[in-house]
Design an enzyme around this catalytic site. Sequence first.
Site, mmCIF file in Angstrom:
data_model
loop_
_atom_site.group_PDB
_atom_site.id
_atom_site.type_symbol
_atom_site.label_atom_id
_atom_site.label_comp_id
_atom_site.label_asym_id
_atom_site.label_seq_id
_atom_site.Cartn_x
_atom_site.Cartn_y
_atom_site.Cartn_z
ATOM 1 N N HIS A 123 0.963 -1.194 -0.075
ATOM 2 C CA HIS A 123 0.066 -0.106 0.140
ATOM 3 C C HIS A 123 0.781 1.220 -0.008
ATOM 4 C CE1 HIS A 123 -2.937 3.070 1.808
ATOM 5 N NE2 HIS A 123 -3.713 2.103 1.447
ATOM 6 N N ASP A 200 3.138 -4.471 8.333
ATOM 7 C CA ASP A 200 2.119 -3.710 8.154
ATOM 8 C C ASP A 200 0.743 -4.598 7.909
ATOM 9 O OD1 ASP A 200 -0.183 -2.272 6.966
ATOM 10 O OD2 ASP A 200 0.415 -1.723 5.130
ATOM 11 N N GLN A 203 -4.394 -5.196 6.758
ATOM 12 C CA GLN A 203 -5.475 -6.042 6.271
ATOM 13 C C GLN A 203 -5.027 -7.449 7.134
ATOM 14 O OE1 GLN A 203 -7.707 -5.352 4.332
ATOM 15 N NE2 GLN A 203 -6.765 -3.447 3.749
ATOM 16 N N LYS A 226 -10.513 -0.655 10.467
ATOM 17 C CA LYS A 226 -10.727 -1.835 9.365
ATOM 18 C C LYS A 226 -10.992 -3.171 10.297
ATOM 19 C CE LYS A 226 -7.107 -0.154 6.202
ATOM 20 N NZ LYS A 226 -8.082 0.706 5.261
ATOM 21 N N CYS A 364 -4.864 2.582 -3.795
ATOM 22 C CA CYS A 364 -3.537 3.370 -2.991
ATOM 23 C C CYS A 364 -2.453 2.379 -3.284
ATOM 24 C CB CYS A 364 -3.717 3.359 -1.588
ATOM 25 S SG CYS A 364 -5.041 4.874 -1.279
#
Lengths: 406, 143
Positions: A123, A200, A203, A226, A364
């Site tokens: 991302h 990261d 998700q 999220k 993104c």
Amino acid sequence: MNFDVEKIRKDFPALNQEVYGKPLVYFDNAATSQKPRVVIDTLVSYYSGINSNVHRGVHYLSQQATEAFEQTRDLIRDYIHAKSNSEIIITKGATDSINLVANSFGRHFFKPGDEVIISATEHHANIVPWQVICKDTGSKLKVIPTDENGNLNLDSFKGLISHKTKIISVGHISNALGVVNPIREIIRIAHQNNIPVMIDGAQGIVHREVDVQELDCDFYCFSSHKFYGPMGVGILYGREKFLEQMPPYQTGGEMIKSVTFENTTFNELPFKFETGTPNVAGVIGFGAALEYIKKIGMPDIISYEDDLLKYALKKLNNLDYLQIYGNSQERAGVISFNLKDIHPYDAGTIIDKFGIAVRTGNHCAQPVMDFLGTTGTIRASMAFYNTREEVDRLLVAIEKVKEMFG
Amino acid sequence: MTITEKEHQVIEEFSLFDDWMDKYNYLIEMGKTTPIIDEKFKTEQYLISGCQSRVWLSAEMADGKVIFKADSDAVITKGIVNLLIRVLSNQTPEDILATDMEFVDKIGLKEHLSPTRSNGLTSMIKQMKLYALVYKTKKEQQN
């Protein structure tokens, strides 16, 4: 499995609405998830009751707020199995967490000629902060290549590592493709070379169980919003030995021990990295979200979501005019696709009219779109409150798009 | 025909549609018939930013009127830009600058396009007016 999706859907007020006169199908969960009633109630009750600033007042409300705030830190620590609360930094979101590490770790450890490794499916939030800090410090950004399905090439990765590599930062699950990256293997290889790894997990935390000690990662970050919690709250897990050495990223109140006009002594972890008034309501609301997730149970959530994703993939694969991206060994949460010869914007505009929320565009992740050879895709991203009936409705909408543009 | 007359014509056509699908089918139809821009204009220089899809817009002056040509990689966008061209092309720079494009609202285009998308629409209109301004200024300098 004691998993009743109809009952669960009732916990999410926003799912129960019509869009253009049709029941909403919410397939934009990778952008942000809907919130269960208990999270919304927590926000309301915070602002109607204990609203006050944390860590500052001796008065009753401030203590209540501080206690609730710190209890959430406990919850987060337990949830991701961190060793101590010192390793849990509250931020504004995953992007803020990455910026914190890039700036603080980068400024402290990077020298001209040093290198940072990221992957080709990141991302923008896990590209740009590193790009900027590399430019500022004279370091170099290196990128793990992927195959056409977004699978990272580990052999190339090994080749990128050198004594100049200072940190590796990769996504747990790609937001654009849903590919689950081999982070265990990446961490293992990196640690053999004494290089710290940041994951990261924006998700990843949503679709997989995360145990930072078992993963052995050095940093892991994610956003509350999220993961069924409020917006404006993020988490950064960091290994204490690194956090101790890293200088504060932003400065101001709360993160200090003593201030004179000549000098300032910084506070201890985790407060060293938490300046300014945090989103207290949001943090406590995120605590409610974590409790809710735990009650339903991550194993049940994962197995339901994987089953739904398989169902959707099978149905979509039947349409020969669809191009589906990211056909990897393991994927989660996201299906990215295009109708052949139809612009994703055109398709998205019509799908929207069916009351179905999908995301269109580059998500993104422009470098991902570049290697896929497209300017964008349609992304349907699912949560455990979505159903097979909703997948069927998406198929009807896709067939209509084909009819209108084909 | 003046800009206002053309606007009324478009509004009248759109009033015949019962539902969104007819409206979009019409936009798609128009998207397929847009006068294609010369390939030499499909460069960064003529690209309008602010759209999810790519739009290229060129303008030239003929007999005191501005002629617009455009293309897009998305059909619906092309349909929308074609509508704008139908109303604004072949008009004087002064008239193009003076219009407030009220037909965009009246045919329900703005309300049906999300903010980012309607930004694209806004960018298209802004770019067309910018061209008009350039030609108006050029004309005044010549006089």
